[in-house]
Motif scaffolding. Sequence first.
Motif, PDB file in Angstrom:
ATOM      1  N   TRP A 115       0.909  -1.230  -0.039  1.00  0.00           N
ATOM      2  CA  TRP A 115       0.004   0.039   0.131  1.00  0.00           C
ATOM      3  C   TRP A 115       0.727   1.288  -0.006  1.00  0.00           C
ATOM      4  CZ3 TRP A 115      -0.717   3.568   4.383  1.00  0.00           C
ATOM      5  CH2 TRP A 115      -1.551   4.315   4.234  1.00  0.00           C
ATOM      6  N   GLY A 116       0.564   2.002  -0.766  1.00  0.00           N
ATOM      7  CA  GLY A 116       1.375   3.383  -0.883  1.00  0.00           C
ATOM      8  C   GLY A 116       0.483   4.567   0.257  1.00  0.00           C
ATOM      9  N   ASP A 117       1.378   5.210   0.815  1.00  0.00           N
ATOM     10  CA  ASP A 117       0.926   6.055   1.632  1.00  0.00           C
ATOM     11  C   ASP A 117       0.170   7.407   1.311  1.00  0.00           C
ATOM     12  OD1 ASP A 117       3.135   7.470   1.364  1.00  0.00           O
ATOM     13  OD2 ASP A 117       3.614   7.453   3.523  1.00  0.00           O
ATOM     14  N   LYS A 118       0.462   7.546  -0.057  1.00  0.00           N
ATOM     15  CA  LYS A 118      -0.265   8.854  -0.743  1.00  0.00           C
ATOM     16  C   LYS A 118      -1.437   8.340  -1.584  1.00  0.00           C
ATOM     17  CE  LYS A 118       2.743  11.726   0.896  1.00  0.00           C
ATOM     18  NZ  LYS A 118       2.370  12.537   1.934  1.00  0.00           N
ATOM     19  N   ARG A 150      -4.774   3.369   5.220  1.00  0.00           N
ATOM     20  CA  ARG A 150      -4.162   2.569   6.251  1.00  0.00           C
ATOM     21  C   ARG A 150      -5.290   1.536   6.878  1.00  0.00           C
ATOM     22  NH1 ARG A 150       1.189   1.792   8.258  1.00  0.00           N
ATOM     23  NH2 ARG A 150       1.077  -0.297   9.559  1.00  0.00           N
ATOM     24  N   VAL A 162       4.517  -0.794   3.453  1.00  0.00           N
ATOM     25  CA  VAL A 162       3.781   0.435   3.306  1.00  0.00           C
ATOM     26  C   VAL A 162       5.137   1.374   2.364  1.00  0.00           C
ATOM     27  CG1 VAL A 162       3.426   2.586   4.336  1.00  0.00           C
ATOM     28  CG2 VAL A 162       2.587   0.608   5.200  1.00  0.00           C
ATOM     29  N   TYR A 163       4.681   1.922   1.031  1.00  0.00           N
ATOM     30  CA  TYR A 163       5.526   2.467   0.262  1.00  0.00           C
ATOM     31  C   TYR A 163       5.287   3.909   0.537  1.00  0.00           C
ATOM     32  CZ  TYR A 163       6.381  -1.432  -2.628  1.00  0.00           C
ATOM     33  OH  TYR A 163       7.143  -2.739  -3.323  1.00  0.00           O
ATOM     34  N   GLU A 164       6.090   4.781   1.206  1.00  0.00           N
ATOM     35  CA  GLU A 164       6.106   6.071   1.565  1.00  0.00           C
ATOM     36  C   GLU A 164       6.386   7.176   0.051  1.00  0.00           C
ATOM     37  OE1 GLU A 164       8.958   7.065   4.325  1.00  0.00           O
ATOM     38  OE2 GLU A 164       7.936   5.879   5.957  1.00  0.00           O
ATOM     39  N   GLY A 165       5.413   8.070   0.222  1.00  0.00           N
ATOM     40  CA  GLY A 165       5.267   9.092  -1.016  1.00  0.00           C
ATOM     41  C   GLY A 165       4.820   8.181  -2.267  1.00  0.00           C
TER      42      GLY A 165
END
Length: 269
Positions: A215-218, A224, A241-244
């Motif tokens: 899941w990408g946090d953007k 979430r 979790v993929y940040e950005g």
Amino acid sequence: MAAVAVHSAVLGEGRPTLPYAEAGRSGGVPLVLVHGYLDSWWTFEPMLRRMPAGLHAYAPTQRGHGDADKPAEGYLPEDFAEDLVAFMDGVGIERAVLVGGSSGGVYARIVAGRRPDRVAGLVLLGVPATLADKPKADEFWEAVSELKDPVDPELAASFVDGLTATPLGRGFLQTLADETLKAPAHVWRETLRGLLETDLRATLSGILVPTLVVWGDKDPILTREDQQTILDTIPDSRLLVYEGVGHVAYWEDPDRVLRDLTEFMADRL
């Protein structure tokens, strides 16, 4: 870059013929890439071009989408799941890792729950636990519930735009929009109707195969908390979790997706 070949799979009497892309080494670990709503195999082109030699990927275009056959009916999640098993039968895949992108993960997890003998592992890339609480899904239904042919190209362009946190090449986005336009209006309507009217939470039950959730946090669609529902329901699952990164990690960072997928298979399978 890996070579990508496109073939056709005849699923048998009463089922559509599906084009599919294939990449990677024959004899490698089989992956079946399952696209989401209005997509085609093209949505996985960035991954297919980078496919490591140790993997053998198949990316079918589902009924009604892209250049696949377009029957008048059969657009419930269970219909797509049954086609997926028939596709595996048709191309001779006994057991594979199913990689579902967006709503394609719903169809993949139905197969994982019902036919664990055919599924070595499950990877969910930006896949909703449910659409019942997603305002964007309801908003889009308002746009397509009365849709008629021909579909407006501006609607197709708006559908593929804004799903990533970083800009993508306009040529790639145009290809995706053009693929979306290959689906007639009744496919836009009935596929989304099926996703909205099905209890998607129930499709998480009974999955016992190793599962990786990305899941990408953007992500402009999924939260979430939504992803936590998947983790709480599938026993052998873990979240990255993929940040950005936005909704479609395999567009934004296909190299990372493939690295994590390879590591997941090495650790769990």
